[in-house]
Design a protein around this motif. Structure first.
Motif, PDB file in Angstrom:
ATOM      1  N   ASP A   2     -16.040 -39.553   6.514  1.00  6.72           N
ATOM      2  CA  ASP A   2     -15.304 -38.990   5.724  1.00  6.72           C
ATOM      3  C   ASP A   2     -14.320 -37.908   6.143  1.00  6.72           C
ATOM      4  OD1 ASP A   2     -15.915 -40.766   3.522  1.00  6.72           O
ATOM      5  OD2 ASP A   2     -17.283 -39.235   2.436  1.00  6.72           O
ATOM      6  N   PHE A   3     -15.140 -37.044   7.020  1.00  6.71           N
ATOM      7  CA  PHE A   3     -14.531 -35.897   7.720  1.00  6.71           C
ATOM      8  C   PHE A   3     -13.954 -36.160   9.334  1.00  6.71           C
ATOM      9  CE2 PHE A   3     -16.599 -33.905   4.322  1.00  6.71           C
ATOM     10  CZ  PHE A   3     -15.917 -32.843   4.071  1.00  6.71           C
TER      11      PHE A   3
ATOM     12  N   GLN B 133     -22.222 -41.028   5.423  1.00  8.06           N
ATOM     13  CA  GLN B 133     -20.701 -41.491   5.180  1.00  8.06           C
ATOM     14  C   GLN B 133     -19.997 -40.070   5.413  1.00  8.06           C
ATOM     15  OE1 GLN B 133     -19.442 -44.088   4.242  1.00  8.06           O
ATOM     16  NE2 GLN B 133     -17.246 -43.348   4.205  1.00  8.06           N
ATOM     17  N   GLY B 134     -20.610 -38.888   5.195  1.00  9.75           N
ATOM     18  CA  GLY B 134     -19.854 -37.807   5.463  1.00  9.75           C
ATOM     19  C   GLY B 134     -19.302 -37.406   6.770  1.00  9.75           C
TER      20      GLY B 134
ATOM     21  N   TRP C  13     -17.543 -44.049  12.807  1.00 14.56           N
ATOM     22  CA  TRP C  13     -18.268 -45.163  12.371  1.00 14.56           C
ATOM     23  C   TRP C  13     -19.628 -45.508  12.913  1.00 14.56           C
ATOM     24  CZ3 TRP C  13     -13.132 -44.549  12.920  1.00 14.56           C
ATOM     25  CH2 TRP C  13     -12.347 -44.756  11.649  1.00 14.56           C
TER      26      TRP C  13
ATOM     27  N   GLY D 254     -13.169 -39.400  10.162  1.00 15.32           N
ATOM     28  CA  GLY D 254     -12.086 -40.721  10.379  1.00 15.32           C
ATOM     29  C   GLY D 254     -10.930 -40.347  10.720  1.00 15.32           C
TER      30      GLY D 254
END
Length: 325
Positions: A68-69, A64-65, A56, A71
């Motif tokens: 997404d990968f 955002q990628g 984050w 997290g």
């Protein structure tokens, strides 16, 4: 399953990409051999990494990628290396004159709580009364990269993975697949080097429980506790493939930023000055590609430990089933 032949895979490179790929492949039942020209695990850039599992925070500049990968990275590392991951989150602060940077950071990231001086003091007592407000990312984590990679090697060896370190040529070439994790030494033509410089400082009497990022419009810095008074200081991103010695300017900037976080760093002992060159594609996001029987994992930029688990799973899927996991 009886009668099913074991897939034999050669992993080239023993940095974080190669080790996580080997771990995912072994977990799926492959017979894995890892080679590296260095006589230890850790590769080049991975050895000098911060070890922050902070999707984050990183999304502030990476998008955002990364969330997404990355997290699930804290969970992956916690399950793979029990006891090696600290899950105390990340603290982001700024000096009064740079408080606008805090607002910008908050607007470009997610997963955080805006906190005041009282909350900062509760999280990090040694930073009490030094910062008026900050951002707290409770779901982030960190680890010691060198200890983590050495533990992965131990686990892989116990699982039957064979290591040939300090070797240029594998002992044999009868492999079903090759997973290339050699960074800038691979055949990708659109990779570039991004140089990162770091310090390891030892400070008596200072305790931090989590990575702390100090924002600055020109020289943002992160301070990562390694335990027993040892702190890793980093943040430089220089567009260069040179792995030569750290520059005086970078060392001074890192030291000045650390001192701005807490004056105890003014009395620190410099344990190590390190330089790593990170491979990066034009979009600063890693890729898993296949060319015949060779699968390549590359281009981690500054997100090696964060994105390696997801990329390793994709590579293992390609190697064993022909489909990215």
């Amino acid at each position: 399953m009886p009668g099913v032949p074991v897939v034999r895979i050669l992993v080239k490179g023993a940095g974080v990409a190669g080790l996580t790929a080997a771990w995912e492949l072994c977990r799926r039942g492959a017979s894995v051999t890892v080679i590296d020209t260095r006589d230890r695990v850790g590769g080049a850039a991975s050895w000098f990494a911060g070890g922050m599992l902070a999707p984050w925070c990183e999304a502030e500049t990476a998008g955002q990628g990364v969330v997404d990968f990355g997290g699930t990275a804290p969970q992956w590392w916690s399950e793979a290396l029990p006891g090696h991951v600290s899950t105390n989150g990340t603290l982001v602060v700024a000096r009064v004159r740079d408080r606008a940077e805090l607002g910008h950071f908050a607007g470009r990231s997610s997963g955080h709580q805006r906190i005041d001086a009282t909350s900062i003091a509760r999280l990090e007592p040694d930073l009490a009364e030094r910062f008026a407000d900050g951002l707290y990312f409770p779901d982030e984590a960190h680890l010691d990269p060198r200890a983590a990679m050495q533990e992965l090697q131990r686990q892989l060896t116990d699982a039957g993975c064979i290591f040939h370190l300090g070797s240029i040529v594998p002992p044999e070439d009868n492999y079903d697949r090759i997973v290339d994790c050699t960074g800038l030494n691979c055949s990708h033509t659109d990779l570039r080097g991004v140089r990162g410089e770091m310090l390891l400082l030892r400070v008596d009497g200072l305790i931090l429980s989590r990575p702390v990022r100090l924002l600055h419009p020109r020289i943002p810095v992160y301070v990562v506790p390694r335990g027993n008074g040892l702190f890793m200081i980093g943040a430089t991103m220089i567009e260069s493939a040179s792995a030569g010695p750290a520059t005086a300017r970078s060392v001074m900037e890192l030291l000045n930023a650390a001192y701005a976080l807490h004056p105890a760093f003014g009395e620190a002992v410099i344990e190590e000055i390190g330089v790593g060159v990170r491979p990066a594609f034009p979009d600063n996001f890693p890729r898993v590609t296949r060319n015949g029987e060779t699968i390549s994992i590359n281009g981690f930029y500054r997100h090696g430990f964060l994105l390696a688990p997801a990329m390793a799973a994709r590579a293992a899927g390609l190697a064993l089933t022909g489909r990215a996991a």
